[in-house]
Design a protein around this motif. Structure first.
Motif, PDB file in Angstrom:
ATOM      1  N   VAL A 155      50.065  41.180  34.421  1.00  0.00           N
ATOM      2  CA  VAL A 155      49.836  41.110  32.978  1.00  0.00           C
ATOM      3  C   VAL A 155      51.135  41.438  32.255  1.00  0.00           C
ATOM      4  CG1 VAL A 155      48.522  42.067  31.053  1.00  0.00           C
ATOM      5  CG2 VAL A 155      47.409  41.699  33.265  1.00  0.00           C
ATOM      6  N   PRO A 156      51.589  40.536  31.368  1.00  0.00           N
ATOM      7  CA  PRO A 156      52.839  40.779  30.646  1.00  0.00           C
ATOM      8  C   PRO A 156      52.827  42.117  29.908  1.00  0.00           C
ATOM      9  CG  PRO A 156      52.046  38.556  30.250  1.00  0.00           C
ATOM     10  CD  PRO A 156      50.956  39.292  30.984  1.00  0.00           C
ATOM     11  N   GLY A 157      53.947  42.828  29.977  1.00  0.00           N
ATOM     12  CA  GLY A 157      54.082  44.087  29.268  1.00  0.00           C
ATOM     13  C   GLY A 157      53.714  45.310  30.089  1.00  0.00           C
ATOM     14  N   ARG A 158      53.074  45.118  31.231  1.00  0.00           N
ATOM     15  CA  ARG A 158      52.702  46.266  32.059  1.00  0.00           C
ATOM     16  C   ARG A 158      53.797  46.617  33.062  1.00  0.00           C
ATOM     17  NH1 ARG A 158      46.385  45.669  33.565  1.00  0.00           N
ATOM     18  NH2 ARG A 158      45.584  45.967  31.470  1.00  0.00           N
ATOM     19  N   GLY A 159      54.660  45.657  33.367  1.00  0.00           N
ATOM     20  CA  GLY A 159      55.769  45.937  34.266  1.00  0.00           C
ATOM     21  C   GLY A 159      55.418  45.865  35.737  1.00  0.00           C
ATOM     22  N   GLN A 160      54.277  46.392  36.112  1.00  0.00           N
ATOM     23  CA  GLN A 160      53.860  46.378  37.513  1.00  0.00           C
ATOM     24  C   GLN A 160      52.670  45.459  37.684  1.00  0.00           C
ATOM     25  OE1 GLN A 160      52.982  50.261  38.877  1.00  0.00           O
ATOM     26  NE2 GLN A 160      55.073  50.970  38.807  1.00  0.00           N
ATOM     27  N   CYS A 161      52.410  45.095  38.925  1.00  0.00           N
ATOM     28  CA  CYS A 161      51.220  44.308  39.252  1.00  0.00           C
ATOM     29  C   CYS A 161      50.076  45.281  39.487  1.00  0.00           C
ATOM     30  CB  CYS A 161      51.452  43.487  40.525  1.00  0.00           C
ATOM     31  SG  CYS A 161      52.754  42.289  40.385  1.00  0.00           S
ATOM     32  N   GLU A 162      49.155  45.356  38.555  1.00  0.00           N
ATOM     33  CA  GLU A 162      48.004  46.250  38.702  1.00  0.00           C
ATOM     34  C   GLU A 162      46.734  45.464  38.461  1.00  0.00           C
ATOM     35  OE1 GLU A 162      48.230  49.748  36.360  1.00  0.00           O
ATOM     36  OE2 GLU A 162      50.339  50.015  36.747  1.00  0.00           O
ATOM     37  N   PRO A 163      45.695  45.605  39.233  1.00  0.00           N
ATOM     38  CA  PRO A 163      45.684  46.308  40.502  1.00  0.00           C
ATOM     39  C   PRO A 163      46.355  45.469  41.583  1.00  0.00           C
ATOM     40  CG  PRO A 163      43.577  45.265  40.158  1.00  0.00           C
ATOM     41  CD  PRO A 163      44.411  45.006  38.924  1.00  0.00           C
ATOM     42  N   LEU A 164      46.841  46.123  42.618  1.00  0.00           N
ATOM     43  CA  LEU A 164      47.502  45.385  43.684  1.00  0.00           C
ATOM     44  C   LEU A 164      46.515  44.552  44.485  1.00  0.00           C
ATOM     45  CD1 LEU A 164      50.041  48.063  44.937  1.00  0.00           C
ATOM     46  CD2 LEU A 164      50.465  46.095  43.467  1.00  0.00           C
ATOM     47  N   THR A 165      45.353  45.117  44.783  1.00  0.00           N
ATOM     48  CA  THR A 165      44.328  44.372  45.509  1.00  0.00           C
ATOM     49  C   THR A 165      42.951  44.723  44.974  1.00  0.00           C
ATOM     50  OG1 THR A 165      44.151  46.083  47.200  1.00  0.00           O
ATOM     51  CG2 THR A 165      45.632  44.255  47.673  1.00  0.00           C
ATOM     52  N   HIS A 166      42.008  43.845  45.248  1.00  0.00           N
ATOM     53  CA  HIS A 166      40.617  44.023  44.837  1.00  0.00           C
ATOM     54  C   HIS A 166      39.798  43.252  45.849  1.00  0.00           C
ATOM     55  CE1 HIS A 166      37.100  43.288  42.086  1.00  0.00           C
ATOM     56  NE2 HIS A 166      37.120  42.121  42.690  1.00  0.00           N
ATOM     57  N   PHE A 167      38.783  43.852  46.404  1.00  0.00           N
ATOM     58  CA  PHE A 167      37.911  43.103  47.303  1.00  0.00           C
ATOM     59  C   PHE A 167      36.472  43.492  47.061  1.00  0.00           C
ATOM     60  CE2 PHE A 167      38.983  46.846  49.735  1.00  0.00           C
ATOM     61  CZ  PHE A 167      37.825  47.190  50.405  1.00  0.00           C
ATOM     62  N   CYS A 168      35.573  42.539  47.269  1.00  0.00           N
ATOM     63  CA  CYS A 168      34.144  42.749  47.067  1.00  0.00           C
ATOM     64  C   CYS A 168      33.393  42.403  48.339  1.00  0.00           C
ATOM     65  CB  CYS A 168      33.626  41.870  45.933  1.00  0.00           C
ATOM     66  SG  CYS A 168      34.223  42.384  44.329  1.00  0.00           S
ATOM     67  N   LEU A 169      32.413  43.222  48.643  1.00  0.00           N
ATOM     68  CA  LEU A 169      31.569  43.002  49.796  1.00  0.00           C
ATOM     69  C   LEU A 169      30.213  42.481  49.331  1.00  0.00           C
ATOM     70  CD1 LEU A 169      32.372  46.340  51.645  1.00  0.00           C
ATOM     71  CD2 LEU A 169      33.446  44.111  51.990  1.00  0.00           C
ATOM     72  N   ARG A 170      29.597  41.644  50.131  1.00  0.00           N
ATOM     73  CA  ARG A 170      28.297  41.071  49.788  1.00  0.00           C
ATOM     74  C   ARG A 170      27.226  41.690  50.680  1.00  0.00           C
ATOM     75  NH1 ARG A 170      27.872  34.793  50.458  1.00  0.00           N
ATOM     76  NH2 ARG A 170      29.683  35.006  49.134  1.00  0.00           N
ATOM     77  N   VAL A 171      26.166  42.194  50.063  1.00  0.00           N
ATOM     78  CA  VAL A 171      25.018  42.721  50.801  1.00  0.00           C
ATOM     79  C   VAL A 171      23.743  42.165  50.177  1.00  0.00           C
ATOM     80  CG1 VAL A 171      26.175  44.834  51.539  1.00  0.00           C
ATOM     81  CG2 VAL A 171      24.916  44.820  49.405  1.00  0.00           C
ATOM     82  N   ASP A 172      22.642  42.319  50.878  1.00  0.00           N
ATOM     83  CA  ASP A 172      21.406  41.711  50.396  1.00  0.00           C
ATOM     84  C   ASP A 172      20.393  42.699  49.831  1.00  0.00           C
ATOM     85  OD1 ASP A 172      20.662  42.905  52.752  1.00  0.00           O
ATOM     86  OD2 ASP A 172      20.067  41.047  53.747  1.00  0.00           O
TER      87      ASP A 172
END
Length: 94
Positions: free
Chosen positions: A60-77
């Motif tokens: 995101v412009p203006g933040r300087g860093q890449c945040e968040p670095l990672t994101h993952f979602c798990l699927r359950v029933d």
């Protein structure tokens, strides 16, 4: 089961082109290419499926860093599995 993964990249356009070329031999194609919040996103997934499973997010412009670095979602029933996961994660020191 993993539902989807998101990674934030510093050079979105170059990363999108690289992943598109590198994933093509595996049968993955660009499923989404557009805005995401204040930045951009590209989603890749198997040709035979409708949903993307790997997303690239622009820094995101203006933040300087890449945040968040990672994101993952798990699927359950079930909600019970969500609660069991949460309890086990806390028990393991999370």
């Amino acid at each position: 089961m993993i539902d989807h993964l998101c990674i934030t990249v510093a050079n979105f356009r170059r990363s999108r082109a690289w992943y598109q070329a590198a994933l093509a031999p595996l049968g993955y194609e660009l499923k989404y290419d557009g805005e995401h919040g204040a930045g951009l996103a590209a989603g890749f997934g198997p040709q035979a499926e409708e949903q993307a499973v790997l997303y690239l997010l622009s820094a995101v412009p203006g933040r300087g860093q890449c945040e968040p670095l990672t994101h993952f979602c798990l699927r359950v029933d079930s909600q019970a599995k969500v609660q069991a996961f949460h309890a086990a994660a806390l028990q393991a020191g999370g």
